[in-house]
Design an enzyme around this catalytic site. Structure first.
Site, mmCIF file in Angstrom:
data_model
loop_
_atom_site.group_PDB
_atom_site.id
_atom_site.type_symbol
_atom_site.label_atom_id
_atom_site.label_comp_id
_atom_site.label_asym_id
_atom_site.label_seq_id
_atom_site.Cartn_x
_atom_site.Cartn_y
_atom_site.Cartn_z
ATOM 1 N N PHE B 32 0.860 -1.186 0.000
ATOM 2 C CA PHE B 32 0.000 0.000 0.000
ATOM 3 C C PHE B 32 0.894 1.234 0.000
ATOM 4 C CE2 PHE B 32 -3.715 2.619 1.242
ATOM 5 C CZ PHE B 32 -4.620 2.088 0.332
ATOM 6 N N GLY B 36 6.223 8.124 0.932
ATOM 7 C CA GLY B 36 7.299 7.789 1.868
ATOM 8 C C GLY B 36 8.098 6.601 1.342
ATOM 9 N N HIS B 37 7.366 5.531 0.998
ATOM 10 C CA HIS B 37 8.044 4.387 0.375
ATOM 11 C C HIS B 37 8.740 4.804 -0.915
ATOM 12 C CE1 HIS B 37 4.488 2.396 2.445
ATOM 13 N NE2 HIS B 37 5.498 1.760 2.999
ATOM 14 N N GLN B 61 4.494 -9.446 13.385
ATOM 15 C CA GLN B 61 4.679 -8.175 14.079
ATOM 16 C C GLN B 61 3.358 -7.523 14.488
ATOM 17 O OE1 GLN B 61 6.720 -6.528 10.501
ATOM 18 N NE2 GLN B 61 5.717 -4.613 11.007
ATOM 19 N N GLY B 147 12.169 4.187 6.599
ATOM 20 C CA GLY B 147 11.716 5.539 6.869
ATOM 21 C C GLY B 147 11.998 5.953 8.304
ATOM 22 N N GLN B 153 11.773 1.499 15.064
ATOM 23 C CA GLN B 153 12.071 0.394 14.154
ATOM 24 C C GLN B 153 13.434 0.602 13.486
ATOM 25 O OE1 GLN B 153 9.181 -1.463 11.217
ATOM 26 N NE2 GLN B 153 10.212 -0.027 9.857
ATOM 27 N N ILE B 176 8.293 11.775 5.028
ATOM 28 C CA ILE B 176 7.588 12.486 3.952
ATOM 29 C C ILE B 176 6.189 12.816 4.473
ATOM 30 C CG2 ILE B 176 6.800 12.366 1.556
ATOM 31 C CD1 ILE B 176 9.833 12.175 1.751
ATOM 32 N N SER B 185 1.550 7.617 5.802
ATOM 33 C CA SER B 185 1.467 6.287 6.407
ATOM 34 C C SER B 185 0.368 5.524 5.720
ATOM 35 C CB SER B 185 1.151 6.399 7.902
ATOM 36 O OG SER B 185 0.772 5.128 8.411
ATOM 37 N N SER B 186 0.611 4.224 5.504
ATOM 38 C CA SER B 186 -0.450 3.396 4.917
ATOM 39 C C SER B 186 -1.684 3.404 5.807
ATOM 40 C CB SER B 186 0.043 1.958 4.741
ATOM 41 O OG SER B 186 1.229 1.948 3.967
#
Lengths: 280, 280
Positions: B32, B36-37, B61, B147, B153, B176, B185-186
């Site tokens: 998704f 950012g990605h 997770q 990111g 993380q 971003i 964010s997704s």
């Protein structure tokens, strides 16, 4: 043959070899090498273009009451053995090189680390997994060689390499024995001459278990009882466990099948010895 | 651009590239994809000869009450984005490919996984470490891109790669943001239009904290209070934490220094958003 003590030195060598397309065989040890280690180095030498032996007594895999501080060592003799057997490099790091001050990560496993040696050595296999994971990343071997004597360790390392998709083939090599049958182990050095004689009882029990299986016995319970009785006949020996488990999952089995692992731990005085056989 | 779903396929490609001496950049994602990605893929494209993007919603997770089943996905749109940004391969495995039936190993960390998001998401970072460790071994990248939005993380993955001597450079890329400041964010897709407006408060608090630091404030407590008060002014928002920690060790600090991380988690309705800034 080189002896190097830093991770950077090993990585530099390994990267040169890999750039040249050379294969790497790796034998991780805690030093005080015997013919068991020797057979691993010889296999590595036959099957790879370069051979790395690590000598590192890993503090992470010793419990607080175990023999970390007294673990035997003789780096000069180890060097000669590695040289004679054709190793290219010994990696001999300090504990601080492997575990610097801000070290937080560990590799562990559910399932295979319980039972057998895991019961009496909590945290041991977490220490083993963590150090072997690090060593695999440092040495980047095509193949890594471990003794079948440490059967649970071998199964766990194979499982770790599979689960984490590590790019290394984990190879188990047969147990090497003294003339009287005692499995070669660095810890045999702890035995007094009286204890050394008494220690024969361990391999006697192993061989008796093997014979029983060859004669057609498939009842795990009966094999365990026979082996325990043999060890109990030796006053200096005390059985910790005799277990019959699946050779891959290490889960207990009631009936002997091919690939079944029959494993035992015995205390001779203060020395803890392990031995095992795998059903063909 | 290829999409492959098996580990073997990726390893075959990667081994070809490595044999040819080509460098590999890797962007692990849960799909998704957003800008950012996109910025991570662009960096990977600029700095490496080959680029692999993984798309895998990692069950390990997610907690039992979290959004694993509803995590947004659109593989066709992801494919287009990766293709446009010049990725060479998408690795899109099934959960069974990554975690077969007999899977036992995990990678975890003491220290950095406690505090911040670790407190409300027990087991989350164990799942992250384990999957990223696997992905690093599968893709064998020279560089991997994460990111800065997921600051904990990023710190944890850097620590894991260092501690386990992994042969990969872990690179953090800037947050971003949407035009109104909301960090991409997704999970922003979960927000209703009313919640989406309310979500602005998160970045407002972040920017206010940054301004306070720029104006010379070094008292962590004062910065936290200011940021919390801003979020509390929005009826739909609920602060989970605002923490001021060392950017590497993630240990709480009382006084702002260069590399200090100011991180927050806020709930807008049922959606949990995180944001942060690092002191220059």
């Amino acid at each position: 043959m080189k002896i190097v003590s830093t991770i950077e030195q090993v990585k530099n060598l390994v990267n040169q070899w890999k750039s040249a397309g050379q294969t790497i065989g790796f034998v991780p040890t805690m030093g005080f090498l015997h013919e068991g280690h020797g057979s691993l180095i010889t296999s590595a030498r036959q099957q790879n273009e370069k051979v790395v032996v690590s000598i590192f007594v890993n503090p992470l895999q010793f419990g607080p009451t175990e023999d970390y501080d007294s673990y035997p060592h003789d780096i000069e003799r180890d060097r000669q053995i590695c040289e004679e057997l054709g190793a290219d490099v010994i990696f001999h790091p300090t504990p601080e090189e492997m575990y610097p001050k801000d070290f937080y990560t560990y590799v562990d496993m559910s399932g295979l680390t319980e039972g057998l040696c895991g019961d009496s050595r909590p945290g041991h296999f977490r220490g083993v997994c963590t150090v072997v994971n690090k060593l695999f990343n440092i040495v980047q071997p095509n193949r890594a060689y471990f003794g079948q004597k440490d059967a649970q360790q071998l199964a766990i390392i194979k499982q770790m390499a599979t689960d984490l998709n590590m790019n290394v083939e984990v190879i188990g090599c047969p147990i090497i024995r003294e003339e009287d049958g005692l499995a070669k182990s660095s810890r045999n050095a702890y035995l007094s001459s009286e204890e050394r004689k008494a220690a024969q009882i361990v391999s006697k029990a192993i061989f008796a278990g093997e014979e029983l299986v060859k004669s057609g016995e498939i009842d795990a319970e009966k094999i365990v009882t026979t082996m325990k009785n043999i060890v109990d006949s030796e006053p200096l020996a005390k059985v910790e466990y005799v277990n019959v488990v699946d050779g891959l999952t290490l889960k207990p089995v009631a009936t002997i099948k091919p690939q079944t692992l029959v494993a035992m731990a015995v205390h001779i005085g203060k020395t803890r010895l392990i031995d095992n056989f795998i059903v063909e």
